[in-house]
Scaffold this active site. Sequence first.
Site, short mmCIF file in Angstrom:
data_model
loop_
_atom_site.label_atom_id
_atom_site.label_comp_id
_atom_site.label_asym_id
_atom_site.label_seq_id
_atom_site.Cartn_x
_atom_site.Cartn_y
_atom_site.Cartn_z
N HIS A 190 13.33 21.12 50.18
CA HIS A 190 12.39 20.10 50.64
C HIS A 190 12.07 20.26 52.13
O HIS A 190 10.93 20.21 52.55
CB HIS A 190 12.98 18.71 50.36
CG HIS A 190 12.23 17.62 51.03
ND1 HIS A 190 11.01 17.17 50.55
CD2 HIS A 190 12.46 16.94 52.17
CE1 HIS A 190 10.56 16.24 51.36
NE2 HIS A 190 11.42 16.07 52.34
N ASP A 196 10.61 38.33 43.55
CA ASP A 196 11.47 38.54 42.39
C ASP A 196 11.54 40.00 42.00
O ASP A 196 12.59 40.49 41.61
CB ASP A 196 10.97 37.71 41.20
CG ASP A 196 11.46 36.27 41.32
OD1 ASP A 196 12.65 36.09 41.61
OD2 ASP A 196 10.65 35.35 41.16
N GLU A 201 6.71 40.46 37.98
CA GLU A 201 7.84 40.23 38.89
C GLU A 201 9.18 40.60 38.28
O GLU A 201 10.22 40.39 38.88
CB GLU A 201 7.85 38.78 39.40
CG GLU A 201 7.77 37.72 38.33
CD GLU A 201 7.72 36.31 38.92
OE1 GLU A 201 7.93 36.13 40.13
OE2 GLU A 201 7.48 35.38 38.13
N CYS A 237 1.45 38.31 45.56
CA CYS A 237 1.64 36.99 46.18
C CYS A 237 3.07 36.72 46.63
O CYS A 237 3.45 35.57 46.83
CB CYS A 237 1.16 35.89 45.25
SG CYS A 237 2.03 35.86 43.67
#
Length: 594
Positions: A200, A466, A442, A513
């Site tokens: 967060h 990943d 990925e 990305c």
Amino acid sequence: MIDLAEIGKTEYIKGIPASPGVVIGRAFVLDTDRPHVSAETIEPGQIEGEVAAFTAAIEDVRSELAKLRSSLEEELGEEHARIFDAHLMILEDSMVVEGTIKRVRYQRVSAALALTETLGKVTSAMERTDDEYLRDRVFDIKDIERRLLVRLLGRKADSMSRLEDDVIVVARQLAPTHTASMHQERVKGFATEAGGRTSHAAIMARSLEIPAVVGLGRATDLMDQGESIIVDGTLGLLVYRYDQAVLDYYLERQRRYEEFERSLLTLKDYPAVTRDGRKFELAANIEIPDEVDSAIAHGAEGIGLFRTEYLFIARDAPPSEEEQYEAYRHVVEAMSPSTVVIRTLDVGGDKFGPRENRRREENPFLGWRGIRYSLAKPDLFMRQLRAILRASAHGSVRVMFPMISSLHEVRDSKQVVEAARQELRTRGQEFDEKMEVGVMIETPAAAVIADMIAREVDFMSIGSNDLVQYALAVDRGNDRVAYLYDEHHPAVLRLLEQTVRAAKRRRRWIGLCGEMAGNPLSVLLLIGLGLNELSTSPLMLPEVKSIVRATSYNSARKTLLKAMSMKTGSEVRRYLEGIFRKKYPEISATELIS
Ligand code: PEP
Ligand code: MG
């Protein structure tokens, strides 16, 4: 990467870069410890007074949180504000409220002691699990406990609302209640011991565009209140006890960084075209809908990855179709006519998710993650797909599936998309019949069969974060093996090249990305790969654009081929650093990410 020890005398801790930039300022060490509660019994005549004090404290904290919630909603939107709902629920939980009052009455203890005992029982079981979701809830409960105790025992809260000077907040972990007051002018950066890139606090820092470093391991006990410190959010360092040489170095870097950022922003409306005329789409990765403003401000030509996990966190029930539709539509309308690639839910691995996903797994990154989870939850998956399809009526939308490792998953997912379309047709609701469907590449499996996948999808986007972790068998969040995580490893470069070649042969659009698209060194290689799109954090876009515009595709191609002939990642890195220092001195000066 720089070695600070070569510059001057200093002490620093390395963490995870969470939000780029450099800030120098005074530490505000957030004391998250709770006040001391003494274990004494009370007189019968004091019981009702304690109960009344407890009820009043609950009301106080409730109204304080409600105020924080609404100011956060105004400033950063509903997604951020919703994080408080879990806190508010704790205050309404009968086990907590009734349980505490019962203890006061029957055990004749103070409200403060009754509260800590009641909550202690709840949290001790939760703390013993490996379940990240439950551990986050423990943190919320402790935050509430501290607030209530401060009311009951009269100690002042560590409120950041009373700050009189600019500060850098140093904390073990930042609760939503803390970050909520961080958007004040006074907070210029933060550094936390816990947390990862998707925590967060990290997400919040990027939305607020303040430098931040997380996952430091230690920090609060090393720092004095008010001590002068430096947060290097680009390299992920917290620097303290430094001499003048280090300070001068950082002042200069900060000056250059700011000047560089300003000069880069003038490129905002220019296209990302190489010197020899090859155009790249430069898009932004976003995690919450409101980040779309930052994407636009930094010149994004689309959203290349809209991570939807954030809509699902810190809540007991997943969001409704309507709520998701509104969130997606907001982004789509803001970006229109540019394209928004919405990725379906990617929980599991290091990402938080709905409660039922948080059962302990031995190998979460190899477990129930991404598309595996969605395919196992057809109602949830359909709901998300209907919301995405409906948003496609408002602009240009593509949907993308994470963690694909076989053609079965591609085919099954496409069938669910078709079923979602069918439901909307029956309902008579509008959507784009031609909305493109693609996948993330990925996993090494997907990269190796990219030619087969390309036949069955409209587009592909490489998730290098990943792909690197799976190709090299290195957990991307484990600091013990972090030195092995290497996006320039020959195996990674081969997988990338092979994937792009397979896409091109099928004339499929292909983007990338992962964080690699925001690393200046790697951008040289990515240009040479001939991708259609690069998508990265909004803050990195101007820099990436300046590299694309200063490079020719032909020379980047040669750089890539040369790099691919090298035997180790460090050899590739040295080679790329050499090119940078020679060709792009102004970029090298702002620091290269290794
Ligand atoms: C990636 O894996 O590269 C990616 C972009 O997805 P995430 O970081 O959300 O897993
Ligand atoms: Mg990924």
